[in-house]
Design an enzyme around this catalytic site. Sequence first.
Site, PDB file in Angstrom:
ATOM      1  N   SER A   1       0.825  -1.212   0.000  1.00 48.42           N
ATOM      2  CA  SER A   1       0.000   0.000   0.000  1.00 48.42           C
ATOM      3  C   SER A   1       0.860   1.264   0.000  1.00 48.42           C
ATOM      4  O   SER A   1       2.013   1.247   0.421  1.00 48.42           O
ATOM      5  CB  SER A   1      -0.896   0.033   1.237  1.00 48.42           C
ATOM      6  OG  SER A   1      -1.658  -1.146   1.328  1.00 48.42           O
TER       7      SER A   1
HETATM    8  N1  SAH Z   1      -0.378  -5.274   4.051  1.00 51.70           N
HETATM    9  C1  SAH Z   1       0.343  -5.547   2.824  1.00 51.70           C
HETATM   10  C2  SAH Z   1      -0.442  -5.148   1.593  1.00 51.70           C
HETATM   11  C3  SAH Z   1      -1.080  -6.327   1.091  1.00 51.70           C
HETATM   12  S1  SAH Z   1      -1.984  -6.298  -0.416  1.00 51.70           S
HETATM   13  C4  SAH Z   1       1.696  -4.883   2.822  1.00 51.70           C
HETATM   14  O1  SAH Z   1       2.024  -4.148   3.755  1.00 51.70           O
HETATM   15  O2  SAH Z   1       2.467  -5.132   1.883  1.00 51.70           O
HETATM   16  C5  SAH Z   1      -3.276  -7.370   0.096  1.00 51.70           C
HETATM   17  C6  SAH Z   1      -2.858  -8.788   0.417  1.00 51.70           C
HETATM   18  O3  SAH Z   1      -4.007  -9.447   0.885  1.00 51.70           O
HETATM   19  C7  SAH Z   1      -2.368  -9.583  -0.794  1.00 51.70           C
HETATM   20  O4  SAH Z   1      -1.100 -10.091  -0.536  1.00 51.70           O
HETATM   21  C8  SAH Z   1      -3.402 -10.691  -0.918  1.00 51.70           C
HETATM   22  O5  SAH Z   1      -2.875 -11.927  -1.354  1.00 51.70           O
HETATM   23  C9  SAH Z   1      -3.937 -10.799   0.491  1.00 51.70           C
HETATM   24  N2  SAH Z   1      -5.260 -11.393   0.658  1.00 51.70           N
HETATM   25  C10 SAH Z   1      -6.363 -11.229  -0.106  1.00 51.70           C
HETATM   26  N3  SAH Z   1      -7.386 -11.937   0.398  1.00 51.70           N
HETATM   27  C11 SAH Z   1      -6.919 -12.564   1.510  1.00 51.70           C
HETATM   28  C12 SAH Z   1      -7.497 -13.435   2.485  1.00 51.70           C
HETATM   29  N4  SAH Z   1      -8.778 -13.825   2.431  1.00 51.70           N
HETATM   30  N5  SAH Z   1      -6.717 -13.876   3.489  1.00 51.70           N
HETATM   31  C13 SAH Z   1      -5.425 -13.508   3.585  1.00 51.70           C
HETATM   32  N6  SAH Z   1      -4.823 -12.695   2.699  1.00 51.70           N
HETATM   33  C14 SAH Z   1      -5.558 -12.215   1.677  1.00 51.70           C
END
Ligand code: SAH
Length: 215
Positions: free
Chosen positions: A61
């Site tokens: 993000s």
């Molecule tokens: N917090 C992260 C940003 C992640 S982007 C950072 O600091 O880099 C969102 C993430 O959520 C992705 O990696 C995606 O694979 C994950 N995601 C989506 N649905 C999910 C679920 N149901 N459970 C766990 N992870 C999930």
Amino acid sequence: MNYDIARKRMVETQVVGRGVSDRRVIDAMLKVPRHLFVEEAMASQSYNDTPLPIGEKQTISQPYMVALMTELLELKGKERVLEIGTGSGYQAAILAVLADRVYTIERIRPLAMRARKVLDSLGLLNVNIKVDDGTCGWPEEAPFDAIIVTAGAPEIPEDLVRQLAPGGCLVLPVGSQVSQTLVRVRKGTDGAVSVEQSIGCRFVKLIGKHGWEAE
Ligand code: SAH
């Protein structure tokens, strides 16, 4: 490139400059080396005012979004925090600096493994990572004082509200697949639940039982 200078500038302009005022959040953003959470080829862009690709069609993000969501959690230092969507591990690192214990769930194994490595290399050992569908939360470790979802949800997942401790809050983007509103759900000490809206945002999809269907 001097990453320390780039990070300081990022915090001044993008975080403090936009109104984030929680001193602990500001210090955590100054401390955690964001450039280590992206691929080397992208490191020089890691302090820019934008999300960046981290592989597997996912993104880290925008720094401001990380700071704002973290501020909304109102962490004081003793909390057990749950994050859904580990991704690069950057948000988890910020939480690890600000709370006692972090539990983070990622559905894509290679991302979880990479995040583990970076967090270990920084000595952030108070983070537990699990590969699973985070929309159901982490019942074995509940309740949590704070919960953050870093992927866009179609609605507030009930399991997460259930796993929130009295006095705690849940911050997440809720809306369509292309645009969401940042929402804070508070659970009062009497268990009463209230919902507040913050700014508009755009996250990758939350995929799972209480999220969107996988493509
Ligand atoms: N917090 C992260 C940003 C992640 S982007 C950072 O600091 O880099 C969102 C993430 O959520 C992705 O990696 C995606 O694979 C994950 N995601 C989506 N649905 C999910 C679920 N149901 N459970 C766990 N992870 C999930």
